[in-house]
Design a protein around this motif. Structure first.
Motif, PDB file in Angstrom:
ATOM      1  N   MET A 105      -7.702   3.983  -4.835  1.00 58.67           N
ATOM      2  CA  MET A 105      -6.506   4.762  -5.157  1.00 58.67           C
ATOM      3  C   MET A 105      -5.864   4.279  -6.454  1.00 58.67           C
ATOM      4  O   MET A 105      -5.317   5.083  -7.223  1.00 58.67           O
ATOM      5  CB  MET A 105      -5.521   4.687  -3.994  1.00 58.67           C
ATOM      6  N   ALA A 106      -5.926   2.974  -6.722  1.00 53.47           N
ATOM      7  CA  ALA A 106      -5.420   2.459  -7.992  1.00 53.47           C
ATOM      8  C   ALA A 106      -6.229   3.035  -9.157  1.00 53.47           C
ATOM      9  O   ALA A 106      -5.667   3.404 -10.204  1.00 53.47           O
ATOM     10  CB  ALA A 106      -5.474   0.931  -7.998  1.00 53.47           C
TER      11      ALA A 106
ATOM     12  N   ALA B 201      -0.488   1.790  -9.370  1.00 51.41           N
ATOM     13  CA  ALA B 201      -1.798   1.137  -9.394  1.00 51.41           C
ATOM     14  C   ALA B 201      -1.665  -0.366  -9.170  1.00 51.41           C
ATOM     15  O   ALA B 201      -2.473  -0.972  -8.450  1.00 51.41           O
ATOM     16  CB  ALA B 201      -2.498   1.418 -10.716  1.00 51.41           C
ATOM     17  N   ALA B 202      -0.651  -0.987  -9.765  1.00 49.31           N
ATOM     18  CA  ALA B 202      -0.455  -2.433  -9.605  1.00 49.31           C
ATOM     19  C   ALA B 202      -0.154  -2.787  -8.152  1.00 49.31           C
ATOM     20  O   ALA B 202      -0.680  -3.774  -7.608  1.00 49.31           O
ATOM     21  CB  ALA B 202       0.667  -2.914 -10.520  1.00 49.31           C
TER      22      ALA B 202
ATOM     23  N   PHE C 270       0.828  -1.202   0.000  1.00 44.79           N
ATOM     24  CA  PHE C 270       0.000   0.000   0.000  1.00 44.79           C
ATOM     25  C   PHE C 270       0.868   1.261   0.000  1.00 44.79           C
ATOM     26  O   PHE C 270       0.692   2.154  -0.841  1.00 44.79           O
ATOM     27  CB  PHE C 270      -0.937   0.020   1.211  1.00 44.79           C
ATOM     28  N   PHE C 271       1.810   1.350   0.938  1.00 44.61           N
ATOM     29  CA  PHE C 271       2.633   2.558   1.024  1.00 44.61           C
ATOM     30  C   PHE C 271       3.615   2.653  -0.142  1.00 44.61           C
ATOM     31  O   PHE C 271       3.955   3.757  -0.586  1.00 44.61           O
ATOM     32  CB  PHE C 271       3.362   2.601   2.367  1.00 44.61           C
ATOM     33  N   LEU C 272       4.083   1.518  -0.647  1.00 44.67           N
ATOM     34  CA  LEU C 272       4.943   1.541  -1.828  1.00 44.67           C
ATOM     35  C   LEU C 272       4.180   2.151  -3.005  1.00 44.67           C
ATOM     36  O   LEU C 272       4.688   3.048  -3.697  1.00 44.67           O
ATOM     37  CB  LEU C 272       5.403   0.121  -2.157  1.00 44.67           C
ATOM     38  N   GLY C 273       2.956   1.671  -3.237  1.00 42.41           N
ATOM     39  CA  GLY C 273       2.165   2.206  -4.333  1.00 42.41           C
ATOM     40  C   GLY C 273       1.808   3.665  -4.145  1.00 42.41           C
ATOM     41  O   GLY C 273       1.832   4.462  -5.097  1.00 42.41           O
ATOM     42  N   GLN C 274       1.489   4.032  -2.919  1.00 40.64           N
ATOM     43  CA  GLN C 274       1.111   5.415  -2.651  1.00 40.64           C
ATOM     44  C   GLN C 274       2.250   6.383  -2.956  1.00 40.64           C
ATOM     45  O   GLN C 274       2.056   7.411  -3.615  1.00 40.64           O
ATOM     46  CB  GLN C 274       0.674   5.562  -1.189  1.00 40.64           C
ATOM     47  N   PHE C 275       3.450   6.063  -2.498  1.00 42.47           N
ATOM     48  CA  PHE C 275       4.546   7.021  -2.632  1.00 42.47           C
ATOM     49  C   PHE C 275       5.318   6.879  -3.935  1.00 42.47           C
ATOM     50  O   PHE C 275       6.079   7.787  -4.283  1.00 42.47           O
ATOM     51  CB  PHE C 275       5.468   6.923  -1.413  1.00 42.47           C
ATOM     52  N   ALA C 276       5.136   5.789  -4.662  1.00 39.55           N
ATOM     53  CA  ALA C 276       5.674   5.733  -6.016  1.00 39.55           C
ATOM     54  C   ALA C 276       5.020   6.803  -6.888  1.00 39.55           C
ATOM     55  O   ALA C 276       5.660   7.368  -7.784  1.00 39.55           O
ATOM     56  CB  ALA C 276       5.448   4.347  -6.621  1.00 39.55           C
TER      57      ALA C 276
END
Length: 399
Positions: A293-294, A379-380, A230-236
């Protein structure tokens, strides 16, 4: 957060007078200053890159540097400072925060800039892993939830204003002036902590294994993996919003600041709304929020040329993204009710590591393939987080 430093016997607990609230206010200011420092580069990527002759992707990795050092510190500070009065440890961390702000603001090159970011990571990891335990020694037991809520309020406020404030200050005093604003705040925090913190002897016998022991518990591995994604996707995605808004949406600095402020204000609203929903819909929210969010990440790639559409999408991003950590802390309290201290310490490290990985991966992809690929990876990762949360929900039902 790590509660291992809190003595267990009532006789060992610190006397907690009214002045303990002064220390809580000081810690709240400290948390707000730290979070603002951590995420200020998000809105200043372009001017920092131009001044220090770095790529925007590499500047974004300054968040990754602070995250890595926060991870290492959160995992080891309790053992490394065992036997040292907690008041002294917190004061030294405040000193490091002041030094870090000066190093970043005055950095003559990329190496000094990154070294200053590493120092702020040490302070972030140290304060976050000690904050809850410290609050429990400052105020009466009945007031602990209210005091912890105050700290989280400082966190949410700083998350809201860091990016737009950095963008606004950078427009008038430059990125160096924006970062130097941290220095007087750090000095005020240091003085306030010095006058308000009572002696807090460390419990030498505290411990009982590393924080990783909680991974042997049901649901915890799946949950920690979902948190990471979740946090990886958010901050990417979030780390590289400014270059996206400047080059794709083509907004000026004032509009950019407004869009970031809208994102933050929506986040504050989200933290208020989610509290009413978590009582009965925890896993539904843990699954639905990353999926939403995705969808926003994908929509930004198709509607990114419209400032109005981007503003609406970023409001949704802030509303969900700021509220999601509240849901995951609630999850932690339910799956580890008898070992929340170790689980909290591990979660601090997991979140910081995920932020670092997201900023690093996002920067690498952004420099080589552009924003479309960066947002697709975001998104992934968010979809994968939702999948793991769904698997955790099924495991919880079986148990």
């Amino acid at each position: 957060m790590d509660f291992d430093d809190v003595p267990g016997a009532p006789a060992e607990r610190m006397p907690r007078a009214a002045h303990g609230w002064g220390a809580v206010f000081a810690l709240t200011l400290c948390v707000a200053t730290l979070i603002a420092s951590e995420f200020m580069p998000v809105s200043l990527l372009t001017p920092i890159a131009g001044d220090l002759r770095m790529t925007e992707g590499r500047v974004g990795q300054a968040i990754a540097v602070s995250g890595i050092f926060a991870v290492l510190t959160s995992l080891g500070i309790s053992q490394a400072t065992r036997g040292i009065d907690r008041r002294r440890v917190l004061l030294w961390l405040a000193v490091l925060m002041l030094v870090s702000g000066a190093m970043v603001a005055l950095a003559p090159n990329a190496s000094v800039f990154m070294a200053g970011r590493a120092l702020i990571g040490v302070v972030i990891g140290g304060f976050w892993s000690m904050s809850a335990a410290t609050v429990m020694r400052l105020v009466p037991e009945a007031d602990v939830p209210r005091a912890l809520g105050m700290l989280n309020g400082g966190n949410a406020l700083a998350t809201t204003i860091a990016a737009p404030l950095g963008s606004f200050l950078g427009q008038y005093v430059g990125w160096r002036g924006a970062f130097f604003a941290v220095v007087p705040l750090a000095a005020i925090t240091l003085g306030w902590l010095w006058t308000s913190l009572p002696p807090m002897p460390s419990a030498r016998g505290a411990g009982g294994g590393t924080v990783f022991r909680v991974l042997r518990r049901p649901q915890v591995p799946l949950g920690m993996a979902a948190i990471t994604l979740f946090f990886l996707g958010q901050f990417a995605l979030y780390t590289y919003l400014r270059p996206f808004l400047e080059t794709v949406t083509r907004v000026d600095v004032s509009t950019l600041s407004l869009l970031l402020l809208v994102t933050g204000v929506a986040g504050l609203l989200g933290t208020w709304l989610i509290g009413r929903m978590l009582r009965t819909r925890l896993y539904s929210l843990l699954i639905a929020m990353p999926l939403a969010m995705a969808a926003i990440a994908v929509a930004l790639t198709t509607l990114g040329v419209s400032p109005l559409a981007v503003g609406v999408l970023l409001a949704g991003w802030g509303l969900i993204g700021t509220a999601a950590p509240v849901a995951w802390w609630t999850w932690l309290s339910r799956v580890l009710p008898d070992d929340a201290e170790a689980g909290g310490g591990l979660m601090v490290a997991v979140v910081q590591l995920a932020i670092a990985l997201g900023a690093t991966a996002g920067g690498f992809i952004y420099d080589r393939s552009g924003y479309e690929s960066t947002f697709a990876v975001s998104a992934a990762a968010l979809c994968a987080s939702a999948l793991l949360a769904a698997m955790g929900w099924r495991a919880a039902r079986r148990n």
